[in-house]
Design a protein around this motif. Structure first.
Motif, PDB file in Angstrom:
ATOM      1  N   ARG A  67       0.752  -1.281   0.173  1.00  0.00           N
ATOM      2  CA  ARG A  67       0.148   0.041  -0.103  1.00  0.00           C
ATOM      3  C   ARG A  67       0.852   1.541  -0.001  1.00  0.00           C
ATOM      4  NH1 ARG A  67      -2.819  -2.864   3.935  1.00  0.00           N
ATOM      5  NH2 ARG A  67      -1.979  -1.652   5.503  1.00  0.00           N
ATOM      6  N   ARG A  68       1.825   1.371   0.933  1.00  0.00           N
ATOM      7  CA  ARG A  68       2.825   2.440   0.817  1.00  0.00           C
ATOM      8  C   ARG A  68       3.568   2.594  -0.333  1.00  0.00           C
ATOM      9  NH1 ARG A  68       3.424   0.682   6.030  1.00  0.00           N
ATOM     10  NH2 ARG A  68       5.322  -0.411   5.694  1.00  0.00           N
ATOM     11  N   ILE A  69       4.064   1.689  -1.102  1.00  0.00           N
ATOM     12  CA  ILE A  69       4.753   1.721  -2.375  1.00  0.00           C
ATOM     13  C   ILE A  69       3.868   2.176  -3.408  1.00  0.00           C
ATOM     14  CG2 ILE A  69       6.077   0.586  -4.276  1.00  0.00           C
ATOM     15  CD1 ILE A  69       7.148  -1.237  -1.843  1.00  0.00           C
ATOM     16  N   ALA A  70       2.619   1.656  -3.381  1.00  0.00           N
ATOM     17  CA  ALA A  70       1.658   2.155  -4.414  1.00  0.00           C
ATOM     18  C   ALA A  70       1.317   3.748  -4.151  1.00  0.00           C
ATOM     19  CB  ALA A  70       0.182   1.446  -4.420  1.00  0.00           C
ATOM     20  N   ALA A  71       1.324   4.042  -2.878  1.00  0.00           N
ATOM     21  CA  ALA A  71       0.947   5.650  -2.619  1.00  0.00           C
ATOM     22  C   ALA A  71       2.074   6.493  -2.990  1.00  0.00           C
ATOM     23  CB  ALA A  71       0.587   5.888  -1.267  1.00  0.00           C
ATOM     24  N   ASP A  72       3.282   5.753  -2.628  1.00  0.00           N
ATOM     25  CA  ASP A  72       4.554   6.521  -3.130  1.00  0.00           C
ATOM     26  C   ASP A  72       4.736   6.496  -4.709  1.00  0.00           C
ATOM     27  OD1 ASP A  72       5.281   6.892  -0.443  1.00  0.00           O
ATOM     28  OD2 ASP A  72       6.842   5.202  -0.440  1.00  0.00           O
ATOM     29  N   ARG A  73       4.447   5.635  -5.339  1.00  0.00           N
ATOM     30  CA  ARG A  73       4.615   5.840  -6.846  1.00  0.00           C
ATOM     31  C   ARG A  73       3.519   6.824  -7.333  1.00  0.00           C
ATOM     32  NH1 ARG A  73       5.007  -0.771  -8.360  1.00  0.00           N
ATOM     33  NH2 ARG A  73       7.134  -0.562  -8.190  1.00  0.00           N
ATOM     34  N   LYS A  74       2.460   7.144  -6.637  1.00  0.00           N
ATOM     35  CA  LYS A  74       1.296   7.903  -7.149  1.00  0.00           C
ATOM     36  C   LYS A  74       1.940   9.228  -6.897  1.00  0.00           C
ATOM     37  CE  LYS A  74      -2.782   5.429  -6.005  1.00  0.00           C
ATOM     38  NZ  LYS A  74      -4.028   5.411  -5.596  1.00  0.00           N
ATOM     39  N   MET A  75       2.933   9.427  -5.603  1.00  0.00           N
ATOM     40  CA  MET A  75       3.608  10.670  -5.543  1.00  0.00           C
ATOM     41  C   MET A  75       4.538  11.116  -6.809  1.00  0.00           C
ATOM     42  SD  MET A  75       2.320  12.184  -2.717  1.00  0.00           S
ATOM     43  CE  MET A  75       3.520  13.195  -2.284  1.00  0.00           C
ATOM     44  N   LEU A  76       5.246   9.993  -7.050  1.00  0.00           N
ATOM     45  CA  LEU A  76       6.206  10.331  -8.098  1.00  0.00           C
ATOM     46  C   LEU A  76       5.738  10.463  -9.450  1.00  0.00           C
ATOM     47  CD1 LEU A  76       8.743   7.147  -7.862  1.00  0.00           C
ATOM     48  CD2 LEU A  76       9.105   9.655  -7.572  1.00  0.00           C
ATOM     49  N   ASP A  77       4.414  10.095  -9.658  1.00  0.00           N
ATOM     50  CA  ASP A  77       3.530  10.292 -10.882  1.00  0.00           C
ATOM     51  C   ASP A  77       3.105  12.146 -10.856  1.00  0.00           C
ATOM     52  OD1 ASP A  77       4.068   7.905 -12.173  1.00  0.00           O
ATOM     53  OD2 ASP A  77       2.078   7.058 -11.590  1.00  0.00           O
ATOM     54  N   LEU A  78       2.555  12.342  -9.459  1.00  0.00           N
ATOM     55  CA  LEU A  78       2.150  13.678  -9.444  1.00  0.00           C
ATOM     56  C   LEU A  78       3.413  14.621  -9.422  1.00  0.00           C
ATOM     57  CD1 LEU A  78      -0.330  15.156  -8.606  1.00  0.00           C
ATOM     58  CD2 LEU A  78       0.330  14.988  -6.117  1.00  0.00           C
ATOM     59  N   HIS A  79       4.354  14.335  -8.982  1.00  0.00           N
ATOM     60  CA  HIS A  79       5.653  15.406  -9.013  1.00  0.00           C
ATOM     61  C   HIS A  79       6.777  14.722 -10.278  1.00  0.00           C
ATOM     62  CE1 HIS A  79       4.508  17.364  -5.527  1.00  0.00           C
ATOM     63  NE2 HIS A  79       3.927  16.296  -5.321  1.00  0.00           N
ATOM     64  N   ALA A  80       5.932  14.299 -11.100  1.00  0.00           N
ATOM     65  CA  ALA A  80       6.959  13.771 -12.297  1.00  0.00           C
ATOM     66  C   ALA A  80       7.802  15.161 -12.714  1.00  0.00           C
ATOM     67  CB  ALA A  80       6.008  13.431 -13.367  1.00  0.00           C
ATOM     68  N   ILE A  81       8.791  14.617 -13.288  1.00  0.00           N
ATOM     69  CA  ILE A  81       9.958  15.493 -13.842  1.00  0.00           C
ATOM     70  C   ILE A  81       9.663  15.874 -15.369  1.00  0.00           C
ATOM     71  CG2 ILE A  81      12.307  15.852 -14.482  1.00  0.00           C
ATOM     72  CD1 ILE A  81      13.072  14.342 -12.035  1.00  0.00           C
TER      73      ILE A  81
END
Length: 158
Positions: free
Chosen positions: A85-99
């Protein structure tokens, strides 16, 4: 490859490895089994997939178990389902803050055609979501991504 690119590759690989480890771990909800003081096991607790079971971290012929109940509780709190669950949420953060390329205030778009860009990106890349007080994008990596990477163990010189 820039330091930012290295960090992003490292972060995705680290998340991927943690995801694989969690998927390969013993499935199911984990529980703490506390042993009474002076038990034959020599440990304060075990961890299992059902109350009273110790099939994850238990006693064995050569040892095992948890020296302290707090250790067992910590292990249970970080069981595979919680990690996934935490990794799934962290991946969403990566997508939200994409470079993305710096398209000024339209930098949430990483498609140059939609941004009216000629494809020449002379400015450093920026965060898709973060903005400064004037509404301009923040250079990547943003503090959110830096903090996320730090949480996974990034030291900046890897």
């Amino acid at each position: 490859m820039t330091t930012t690119d290295q960090m992003m590759v490292w972060l995705r690989e680290t998340m991927g490895a943690a995801w694989s480890d969690a998927e390969d771990a013993t499935p199911g909800a984990w529980h703490v089994t506390e042993y009474t003081a002076g038990s034959d096991y020599g440990f304060d607790a075990g961890v299992g997939t059902a109350p009273g079971e110790v099939d994850v971290v238990g006693h064995g012929y050569e040892g095992g178990g948890c020296e302290r109940v707090q250790d067992a509780r910590h292990i249970v709190r970080h069981q595979p389902a919680a990690v996934l669950r935490r990794i799934a949420a962290d991946r969403k953060m990566l997508d939200l803050h994409a470079i993305v390329p710096d398209h000024g205030r339209f930098s949430e778009r990483d498609n140059c055609e939609r941004s009216g860009c000629d494809g020449d990106h002379w400015q450093p890349p920026v965060c898709r979501s973060c903005r400064n007080y004037a509404g301009d994008p923040i250079e990547a990596p943003c503090p959110t991504i830096e903090n996320l990477a730090e949480g996974y163990g990034w030291k900046g010189d890897q």
